[in-house]
Design a protein around this motif. Structure first.
Motif, PDB file in Angstrom:
ATOM      1  N   ASP A  50       0.916  -1.045   0.055  1.00 44.73           N
ATOM      2  CA  ASP A  50      -0.070  -0.131  -0.081  1.00 44.73           C
ATOM      3  C   ASP A  50       0.860   1.319   0.024  1.00 44.73           C
ATOM      4  OD1 ASP A  50      -2.566   1.182  -0.100  1.00 44.73           O
ATOM      5  OD2 ASP A  50      -2.602   1.676   2.149  1.00 44.73           O
ATOM      6  N   VAL A  51       1.594   1.445  -0.970  1.00 47.32           N
ATOM      7  CA  VAL A  51       2.836   2.459  -1.044  1.00 47.32           C
ATOM      8  C   VAL A  51       2.224   3.759  -2.027  1.00 47.32           C
ATOM      9  CG1 VAL A  51       5.116   3.104  -2.059  1.00 47.32           C
ATOM     10  CG2 VAL A  51       4.820   1.060  -0.424  1.00 47.32           C
ATOM     11  N   SER A  52       2.114   4.744  -1.669  1.00 46.16           N
ATOM     12  CA  SER A  52       1.702   6.001  -2.284  1.00 46.16           C
ATOM     13  C   SER A  52       2.682   7.083  -2.303  1.00 46.16           C
ATOM     14  CB  SER A  52       0.273   6.488  -1.800  1.00 46.16           C
ATOM     15  OG  SER A  52      -0.645   5.322  -1.721  1.00 46.16           O
ATOM     16  N   LEU A  53       3.038   7.627  -3.390  1.00 46.87           N
ATOM     17  CA  LEU A  53       3.929   8.645  -3.446  1.00 46.87           C
ATOM     18  C   LEU A  53       3.828   9.511  -4.659  1.00 46.87           C
ATOM     19  CD1 LEU A  53       7.544   7.908  -4.314  1.00 46.87           C
ATOM     20  CD2 LEU A  53       5.892   6.209  -4.473  1.00 46.87           C
ATOM     21  N   THR A  54       4.292  10.791  -4.644  1.00 47.08           N
ATOM     22  CA  THR A  54       4.276  11.569  -5.866  1.00 47.08           C
ATOM     23  C   THR A  54       5.471  12.306  -6.246  1.00 47.08           C
ATOM     24  OG1 THR A  54       3.535  13.568  -4.824  1.00 47.08           O
ATOM     25  CG2 THR A  54       1.828  12.221  -5.490  1.00 47.08           C
ATOM     26  N   VAL A  55       6.061  12.544  -7.240  1.00 45.65           N
ATOM     27  CA  VAL A  55       7.248  13.002  -7.653  1.00 45.65           C
ATOM     28  C   VAL A  55       6.974  14.125  -8.698  1.00 45.65           C
ATOM     29  CG1 VAL A  55       9.494  12.482  -8.573  1.00 45.65           C
ATOM     30  CG2 VAL A  55       8.369  10.847  -7.233  1.00 45.65           C
ATOM     31  N   GLY A  56       7.293  15.394  -8.265  1.00 47.17           N
ATOM     32  CA  GLY A  56       7.200  16.515  -9.029  1.00 47.17           C
ATOM     33  C   GLY A  56       8.263  17.017  -9.954  1.00 47.17           C
ATOM     34  N   LYS A  57       7.880  17.803 -10.772  1.00 45.85           N
ATOM     35  CA  LYS A  57       8.988  18.287 -11.808  1.00 45.85           C
ATOM     36  C   LYS A  57      10.171  18.740 -10.871  1.00 45.85           C
ATOM     37  CE  LYS A  57       9.632  21.653 -15.736  1.00 45.85           C
ATOM     38  NZ  LYS A  57      10.157  20.534 -16.553  1.00 45.85           N
ATOM     39  N   ALA A  58      11.443  18.243 -11.407  1.00 41.31           N
ATOM     40  CA  ALA A  58      12.613  18.677 -10.763  1.00 41.31           C
ATOM     41  C   ALA A  58      12.762  18.346  -9.193  1.00 41.31           C
ATOM     42  CB  ALA A  58      12.800  20.316 -10.817  1.00 41.31           C
ATOM     43  N   GLN A  59      11.908  17.586  -8.619  1.00 41.77           N
ATOM     44  CA  GLN A  59      12.095  17.301  -7.231  1.00 41.77           C
ATOM     45  C   GLN A  59      13.247  16.033  -7.308  1.00 41.77           C
ATOM     46  OE1 GLN A  59       8.460  15.856  -5.624  1.00 41.77           O
ATOM     47  NE2 GLN A  59       7.823  17.742  -4.888  1.00 41.77           N
ATOM     48  N   THR A  60      13.961  15.926  -6.065  1.00 42.51           N
ATOM     49  CA  THR A  60      14.943  14.864  -5.960  1.00 42.51           C
ATOM     50  C   THR A  60      14.527  14.239  -4.684  1.00 42.51           C
ATOM     51  OG1 THR A  60      16.541  16.534  -4.570  1.00 42.51           O
ATOM     52  CG2 THR A  60      16.697  16.140  -7.147  1.00 42.51           C
ATOM     53  N   VAL A  61      14.582  12.814  -4.840  1.00 39.66           N
ATOM     54  CA  VAL A  61      13.880  11.926  -3.772  1.00 39.66           C
ATOM     55  C   VAL A  61      14.890  10.987  -3.502  1.00 39.66           C
ATOM     56  CG1 VAL A  61      12.028  10.675  -2.937  1.00 39.66           C
ATOM     57  CG2 VAL A  61      11.612  12.425  -4.533  1.00 39.66           C
ATOM     58  N   ALA A  62      15.110  10.474  -2.310  1.00 39.45           N
ATOM     59  CA  ALA A  62      16.046   9.309  -1.779  1.00 39.45           C
ATOM     60  C   ALA A  62      14.986   8.200  -1.274  1.00 39.45           C
ATOM     61  CB  ALA A  62      17.138   9.672  -0.825  1.00 39.45           C
ATOM     62  N   LEU A  63      15.276   7.121  -1.633  1.00 39.08           N
ATOM     63  CA  LEU A  63      14.533   5.967  -1.128  1.00 39.08           C
ATOM     64  C   LEU A  63      15.640   5.172  -0.208  1.00 39.08           C
ATOM     65  CD1 LEU A  63      12.650   4.658  -4.144  1.00 39.08           C
ATOM     66  CD2 LEU A  63      11.666   5.885  -2.519  1.00 39.08           C
TER      67      LEU A  63
END
Length: 230
Positions: free
Chosen positions: A27-40
């Motif tokens: 049940d994983v939900s997330l968003t990635v917007g323009k130019a965002q940087t995300v570490a998992l």
């Protein structure tokens, strides 16, 4: 409000382990917007690479929905997905998958050629990318002759070749020493910022994760919390 580059809703992915069914994603939900940087981040087996593969439309969830620039990935044809992998999503893996018998320029030119770019523009764009990543003096060097750090920088150039909206990176500095890893990360993030390209990166290294705008933590297939820069 602009549509996110990637939007995942209630992703579930199951695997069989012996007689047990394991939820790699729960049940994983997330968003990635323009130019965002995300570490998992998260321990081994927590679902990080599984999530990255689904975000890149290289695997499908058992349940849940992935939207790529507002389009439901489940509704896309094979041809649509091929085009997305050419122009919307770039990939960087720990193993660079460069062709060792080709020059760096030819390795970076491959995705450009697949996108229909030909002639002088092809070589010029490949050369400019490599120059921006500090490899302008290695254009004709064979990929198999280079150091790990140089190969990974070329890998970044190839991932950015067609100006994707997002780059997905799976432990891109995992095999590099600390100093080289930081140099590679700085180059990747500088180029991403200049191109307004989002980056989603799996990493075990807390120092590398701190370079990103958001940190998402996965544990047992669940998002256990997140942190972001002010």
């Amino acid at each position: 409000m602009p549509e996110p580059v990637l939007r995942a809703e209630n992703l579930i992915k199951r695997y069989r382990r012996g007689t047990q069914i394991v939820r790699a994603l729960d049940d994983v939900s997330l968003t990635v917007g323009k130019a965002q940087t995300v570490a998992l981040m998260g321990p081994s087996g927590s679902g990080k690479s599984t999530l990255l593969m689904i975000l890149g439309a290289l695997d499908r969830p058992d349940n849940g929905t992935l939207y790529i620039r507002g389009k439901n990935a489940a509704d896309l044809s094979y041809e649509d997905l091929v085009e997305i992998h050419r122009s919307t999503i770039g990939f960087i893996f720990q193993d660079d998958h460069l062709l060792p018998a080709l020059s760096l320029r030819d390795n970076v030119a491959l995705p450009l050629a697949l996108a229909g770019i030909k002639g002088p523009e092809l070589e010029q764009r490949a050369g400019q990318l490599l120059d921006a990543l500090g490899l302008g003096n290695k254009l004709d060097a064979l990929a198999g002759e280079l150091s790990g750090g140089q190969r990974q920088r070329a890998n970044i150039a190839r991932a950015l070749a067609n100006d994707p909206d997002v780059v997905l990176a799976d432990e891109p500095t995992g095999s590099l020493d600390t100093q080289t890893a930081r140099q590679v990360m700085d180059l990747l993030l500088d180029q991403a910022q200049a191109r307004k390209t989002a980056v989603v990166m799996v990493t075990h290294d807390a120092g590398t994760a701190q370079l990103m705008g958001r940190i998402l933590n996965l544990k047992d297939g669940k998002l256990a919390g997140q942190a972001g820069k002010a």
